[in-house]
Design a protein around this motif. Structure first.
Motif, short mmCIF file in Angstrom:
data_model
loop_
_atom_site.label_atom_id
_atom_site.label_comp_id
_atom_site.label_asym_id
_atom_site.label_seq_id
_atom_site.Cartn_x
_atom_site.Cartn_y
_atom_site.Cartn_z
N UNK A 153 0.84 -1.20 0.00
CA UNK A 153 0.00 0.00 0.00
C UNK A 153 0.87 1.25 0.00
N UNK A 154 1.89 1.25 0.84
CA UNK A 154 2.80 2.40 0.93
C UNK A 154 3.51 2.65 -0.39
N UNK A 155 4.00 1.59 -1.03
CA UNK A 155 4.69 1.73 -2.31
C UNK A 155 3.75 2.27 -3.39
N UNK A 156 2.55 1.73 -3.45
CA UNK A 156 1.62 2.15 -4.49
C UNK A 156 1.16 3.59 -4.29
N UNK A 157 0.98 4.00 -3.03
CA UNK A 157 0.63 5.40 -2.77
C UNK A 157 1.79 6.34 -3.10
N UNK A 158 3.02 5.89 -2.88
CA UNK A 158 4.18 6.70 -3.23
C UNK A 158 4.26 6.91 -4.74
N UNK A 159 3.90 5.88 -5.51
CA UNK A 159 3.92 5.98 -6.96
C UNK A 159 2.75 6.80 -7.50
N UNK A 160 1.58 6.66 -6.84
CA UNK A 160 0.38 7.35 -7.33
C UNK A 160 -0.50 7.74 -6.14
N UNK A 161 -0.28 8.91 -5.55
CA UNK A 161 -1.07 9.33 -4.37
C UNK A 161 -2.57 9.47 -4.63
N UNK A 162 -2.99 9.62 -5.88
CA UNK A 162 -4.42 9.76 -6.15
C UNK A 162 -5.20 8.47 -5.87
N UNK A 163 -4.50 7.36 -5.70
CA UNK A 163 -5.17 6.11 -5.38
C UNK A 163 -5.91 6.19 -4.04
N UNK A 164 -5.51 7.13 -3.18
CA UNK A 164 -6.13 7.22 -1.85
C UNK A 164 -7.60 7.58 -1.91
#
Length: 171
Positions: A22-33
Motif C-alpha cells: 500500500x505504501x509503495x503504491x501510494x508513493x507511486x500514485x497518491x491519487x489512489x487514496x
C-alpha cells in the motif's frame, strides 16, 4: 487498462492489509487514496479499511489497519467520500467493529459524524444512530457485515460520537 489494473492491485493490497505494498503504491500514485470502484459500490480505500477483512487473519487485520489508515491520510484521503448508499467510512466503522481510535482519526481528518446515509437498510441514519441500533437490524445487514460489538466498545464509541453532537440553538 494499466490504470484499472493499478487500482485493483491497490485494493487487493488494502484488503489483504499489506502495509508495504500500500505504501509503495501510494508513493507511486497518491491519487489512489481517493479512488472509488463502481463495481464495489463506490467504496473508497477508507471504506475498505473501515471494514474488517475476510482475507487477512484477525491479527493481520488489526496490525495493519491503523498503519494503512495513516498512509492514506498522508496521501490526503477524503473521509467524507460516500459510497453508493451514501455511507461514509464512519458509518462503516459503526456497522463493523466500532473501533474508537479509527473513528476519532476519521473525525480529526474532516469525517462528518452528522452525515446521513441516503439509501438501503441504513438510509437516513447518522453513524451514531446506526450504532445505537435505531434501525431494526434485519438479516440483510448481518449478511453485509453488521455485527454486534462488545458493550464496552459500543458504549465507548457512542460516548465519543455523542460528544461531537451539536445542539441547535433555540430562538
Amino acid at each position: 487498462v494499466r490504470e484499472e489494473k493499478a487500482k485493483l492491485a491497490f485494493f487487493d493490497a488494502l484488503v489483504r492489509r499489506e502495509v508495504e505494498k500500500v505504501q509503495q503504491q501510494l508513493a507511486q500514485n497518491p491519487t489512489l487514496c481517493n479512488v472509488q470502484l463502481r463495481h464495489f459500490g463506490l467504496k473508497s480505500p477508507l471504506h475498505f479499511m473501515s471494514e474488517r477483512t475476510r482475507t487477512a487473519s484477525e491479527w493481520e487485520d488489526l496490525s495493519g489497519r491503523s498503519t494503512i489508515f495513516e498512509h492514506l491520510f498522508r496521501a490526503r484521503a477524503d473521509p467524507a467520500l460516500r459510497d453508493a448508499s451514501g455511507r461514509t467510512p464512519l458509518h462503516t466503522i459503526c456497522m463493523w467493529d466500532g473501533d474508537v481510535t479509527l473513528a476519532k482519526r476519521l473525525v480529526q481528518c474532516r469525517g462528518d459524524p452528522s452525515a446521513r446515509a441516503w439509501r438501503g437498510a441504513v438510509a437516513k441514519l447518522t453513524p451514531l444512530e446506526l450504532l445505537q441500533g435505531r434501525v431494526g437490524i434485519s438479516p440483510q445487514l448481518f449478511d453485509r457485515g453488521y455485527q454486534s460489538r462488545s458493550t464496552r466498545k459500543t458504549q465507548e464509541l457512542q460516548e465519543y460520537l455523542r460528544s461531537l453532537e451539536v445542539t441547535p440553538l433555540r430562538p
